[in-house]
Write a protein that holds these residues in place. Sequence first.
Motif, PDB file in Angstrom:
ATOM      1  N   LEU B 206     -26.311  16.534  10.940  1.00  0.00           N
ATOM      2  CA  LEU B 206     -26.748  17.030   9.843  1.00  0.00           C
ATOM      3  C   LEU B 206     -28.406  16.967   9.601  1.00  0.00           C
ATOM      4  N   THR B 207     -28.952  16.060   9.930  1.00  0.00           N
ATOM      5  CA  THR B 207     -30.366  16.115   9.776  1.00  0.00           C
ATOM      6  C   THR B 207     -30.961  17.264  10.569  1.00  0.00           C
ATOM      7  N   THR B 209     -29.602  19.750  12.211  1.00  0.00           N
ATOM      8  CA  THR B 209     -29.349  21.140  11.790  1.00  0.00           C
ATOM      9  C   THR B 209     -30.398  21.608  10.667  1.00  0.00           C
ATOM     10  N   GLY B 210     -30.466  20.589   9.632  1.00  0.00           N
ATOM     11  CA  GLY B 210     -31.157  20.767   8.385  1.00  0.00           C
ATOM     12  C   GLY B 210     -32.419  21.238   8.716  1.00  0.00           C
ATOM     13  N   GLU B 213     -32.573  24.677  10.245  1.00  0.00           N
ATOM     14  CA  GLU B 213     -32.647  25.697   9.407  1.00  0.00           C
ATOM     15  C   GLU B 213     -33.838  26.059   8.411  1.00  0.00           C
ATOM     16  N   THR B 214     -34.415  24.817   7.942  1.00  0.00           N
ATOM     17  CA  THR B 214     -35.496  24.716   7.128  1.00  0.00           C
ATOM     18  C   THR B 214     -36.727  25.139   7.538  1.00  0.00           C
ATOM     19  N   ASN B 241     -35.304  19.392   1.172  1.00  0.00           N
ATOM     20  CA  ASN B 241     -34.066  20.188   1.140  1.00  0.00           C
ATOM     21  C   ASN B 241     -32.955  19.956   2.209  1.00  0.00           C
ATOM     22  N   ILE B 242     -33.343  19.128   3.187  1.00  0.00           N
ATOM     23  CA  ILE B 242     -32.129  18.532   3.805  1.00  0.00           C
ATOM     24  C   ILE B 242     -31.489  17.590   3.261  1.00  0.00           C
ATOM     25  N   PRO B 245     -27.202  18.761   1.837  1.00  0.00           N
ATOM     26  CA  PRO B 245     -25.972  18.363   2.662  1.00  0.00           C
ATOM     27  C   PRO B 245     -25.628  16.963   2.799  1.00  0.00           C
ATOM     28  N   LEU B 246     -27.076  16.286   3.147  1.00  0.00           N
ATOM     29  CA  LEU B 246     -26.822  14.863   3.598  1.00  0.00           C
ATOM     30  C   LEU B 246     -26.082  14.040   2.349  1.00  0.00           C
TER      31      LEU B 246
END
Lengths: 524, 324
Positions: B206-207, B209-210, B213-214, B241-242, B245-246
């Motif tokens: 998750l981190t 990907t975040g 993306e950011t 920002n990440i 979702p986390l």
Amino acid sequence: MKPMKFLLAGVAATVIALGSAQAADLVLGSATEPSAIDPQFSRTGNNQNIAMQVFDRLVQTDAAINIEPALAVSWTNVDPLTWHVKLREGVKFHDGNPLTSEDVIFSLTRAKDIPNSPAPFSGNVAAIDSMKALDDLTVEFKTKKPAPDFIEQIGFVYIVEKKVAEGASIEDFNSGKAAIGTGAYKFKSWTPGDNLVLTRNDAFWGKKQDFDKVTIKFISNDASRVAALRSGAVDLIDAVPPGDVKTLQGISDLKVFSTASARMIYLALDSARDKSPFVTDKDGKPLDKNPLKDVKVRQGLSKLVNRQLIIDRILDGSAEPAGQLVPKGVAGNDPSIEAPAFNADEAKKLLADAGYKDGFGITIHTSNDRFPGDAEVAQALGQMFARGGLKVNGVVAQPYNVYTKGAGAGEFSAFIFSLGNSTPTSATGLRNLLMTANKDAGTGSFNRTKYSNPAFDEAMRTATAEFDAKKRVELLQAATKLVFADVPVIPLYWQKVHWAGKANLSYVANMTEDTSATLAGLAK
Amino acid sequence: MTVFVIRRFLQSTAVLAVTAVIVFIGIYAIGDPAEMLISPDASQAERAQVVASLGLDKPLWEQFFTFAWNALHGDLGRSFVFNRPSIALIFERLPATLELTLTGLVFALVLGIPLGLLSGLKPDSATDEVIMTGSIFGFSLPSFWQGMMLIMIFSVWLGWLPSTGRGQVGEFLGVHSSLFTLDGLKHLILPAINLSLFKLSLVIRLTRTGVRETMPLDFVKFARAKGVSEKRIVFVHVFKNILIPLITVIGLELGSMLAFAVVTETIFAWPGIGKLLIDSIMRLDRPVVVAYLLVIVSLFIFINFVVDVLYSMVDPRVRLGGAQ
């Protein structure tokens, strides 16, 4: 100086080693956990395992389920309705008070009415009409009707101290406040789901125990329990899975203790009804006649089962082939009844004689989490029946909690079940499994197929009314012979049970499947 | 905010009621508790006595309404097996599960976020490859097998760590936990790792990907152009920002870790609530199962509520419903 120091260190090490050998602690890894510490709350095995270490009964059983005196030293029947039970002298409860007749009378009265008890001892005391203390150590019992096996009934109820247990709640027992018995170990603490701690009772009336402190850890998962033993986290484990026995035997500092148990695994057959839900013709259509009603068919099916093959291939040798309810060594076993030998030709002939030359269709039901290999054994039975010309429509395995309901409600035609015999004779097992189900007479409570054999019922009534112990066993043997000739169920095998421990320990492997520190010791 | 809370509360009550009905009927349909409880050598009379004392002889609707009536008065019934209030059984074992879950979660976050950042900031580097491959193992190896391997390696072969039970429980500020003793901590390590490996991989991914993306977004470019240090960009602007979702995923995962740490608890004989649930289902101990699921549903509702509040704190664009 240096060698001297070395020597001293050696001596010190030896002293420490000796010291630790004397003050030994035992850590026991157990598959099951009690639901309460009150010894009269539940009669099931997991509760008894703990109860028997802290509390005592009037009598107890040895490794082969023979009765031996415990708190009672003698029991005599004065007339058919009167018994005198003499208690052991000098027995003290853990709080120092002596055991008296009053405690026994209180305990047996209390057993009738434990609030919300899921498996009460009420049946054990049902025969009592009245009780009276003749003196401090003698109790006179009057029974409602002649009860030759009276001591086998009341003898297995745990004795609590009147002063402590009167008015005590289940929480008082769980916390230890009321957990005062006469047993070999004193209760120290119980952390549900984790462990239970006992300490030695130095004033115990019986054999002095080897361990100062016993910690019982509850490890329900088989693989974890074995791993805990191998890692040294526990000293002894019970319920060793059959598949792990060889591995553990191969490890030099471990030992395995095994015995054949009195737990019979059997295939029950729906033999009483005219139509059976899972019996069909070869095309899968329901039959209007139930072939299982014919004794020849049942005999044929029994002969199709290759018991030794099942034991060798599925159970890793951890069983003995069975042809009756209890194994050799338990009173009521008839040595003349052999486990039926596999014989496909004879089986086919029996089926043909019964009019099923081409066989019929059948579905076998089983549990899949009750005992080792239950689902696999059912599959094997399916293949063996198919070999005899039957069309096996399916083998259905269900979790035990779902399965029991169906089995009890008569939803199956052929299903696998087990019956653990923990009483000194086969009488209780025969009564519950094979006598006609009758609520008022209290017979046939586990007779799930509603099998009924009046001649056998009569034989059992005669046997259980016989006061002469030797004669009673002979009568039980005769009843066993009579009923198993009729194949009321197909006996498959008696399970073997295993314990494993460190090589410096001993354990009395017992047929009643008890796990207790009182059965363990330091190997001499 | 107040409207939001009231609406949530009403929804929650409805969910709880539906859960109670479904579970009650479900367990009733599975099997007969009396069959599971009575002793193998019980007589007919004893069986009848047990059935009557547990109230199992009454019709289903009557059993349910007795239960519902008592529940409304705060009594969720007594366990068939233990004859103790089912709520007491659950809360007695909750601390063990809580400490296991929280330790596992801390493991997952403390290791997962830095590893994820490392991966995300240097995509396709050797470090990234190693971390990503490692996380595939965390995802795909079954928890049960992982647990057994941990025991085999660290307990049986190396003999470093104990393999079963909770160890000694210490007390600190009135709280009892095995976090406060050395023996307790030793017992905690293996099960916590076992529980956290899957979550760890999840957090890493998750981190990563975040971050990926950011990083290309306009505000990052703008910050760079403004001359903000790379450190500040990553740890303040990107990190915030990440987190969104986390927080969502971790919130949900925390609930499921608490409620269903069954596999880990079974392997390591951890006296937690997951094991209590499985045992109770096996024994058809209906009062415990129903009470357990009601507690868990409440817990999920609470966690979701906290997650929603956290959102609004982390992301000013999100304002809790009801305000418009």
